[in-house]
Scaffold this motif. Structure first.
Motif: not given
Length: 130
Positions: A13-20, A27-29, A31-42, A73-79
């Motif tokens: 899974v490749v995260f594209l650093s793009e937002i819908g 909102e996307v940041r 949602a990503m932080a909450k869903r995947f338990n990510l910190g500000a640096e990640a 979460t509103g971000a874009k990715c691809r497989i």
């Protein structure tokens, strides 16, 4: 035991650093932080620009689950399918070891002009073996 998956069946899974288009960046940041338990640096690394491989060596069903979770979460990715492993060539390793640049070095005979401390092997305090 084999589970029937070949190397070509594995995905990443490749995260594209793009937002819908219809979602705000904050909102996307959040949602990503909450869903995947990510910190500000990640989050900063993810949204830095170049595509980032989030997870690799996944079966297609698991990769699809990751993709759907990221897109929720509103971000874009691809497989992508996993690239084939490179053959480790022993001959290439031996060629590098025999390279002219490496053959000429003999550490015992070379002086250490660039060293901060003088070479102890040539000092007057060295014990002589008789």
């Amino acid at each position: 035991m084999s589970d029937g998956l070949g190397e070509s069946d594995l995905s990443r899974v490749v995260f594209l650093s793009e937002i819908g288009d219809d979602v705000a960046a904050e909102e996307v940041r959040d949602a990503m932080a909450k869903r995947f338990n990510l910190g500000a640096e990640a989050l900063a690394r993810l949204f830095a620009g170049p595509p980032v491989v989030v997870k690799s060596n996944l079966d297609p069903d698991t990769a699809l689950r990751y993709k759907l979770a990221i897109e929720a979460t509103g971000a874009k990715c691809r497989i992508e399918t996993m690239p084939a492993e490179r053959d480790t060539d022993r001959q290439g390793y031996l060629d590098r070891r025999q390279h002219e640049r490496r053959r000429g070095l003999d550490r015992r005979e070379r002086t250490r002009a660039e060293a901060i401390t003088p070479d102890r092997r040539q000092g007057d305090r060295r014990k002589d073996s008789k």
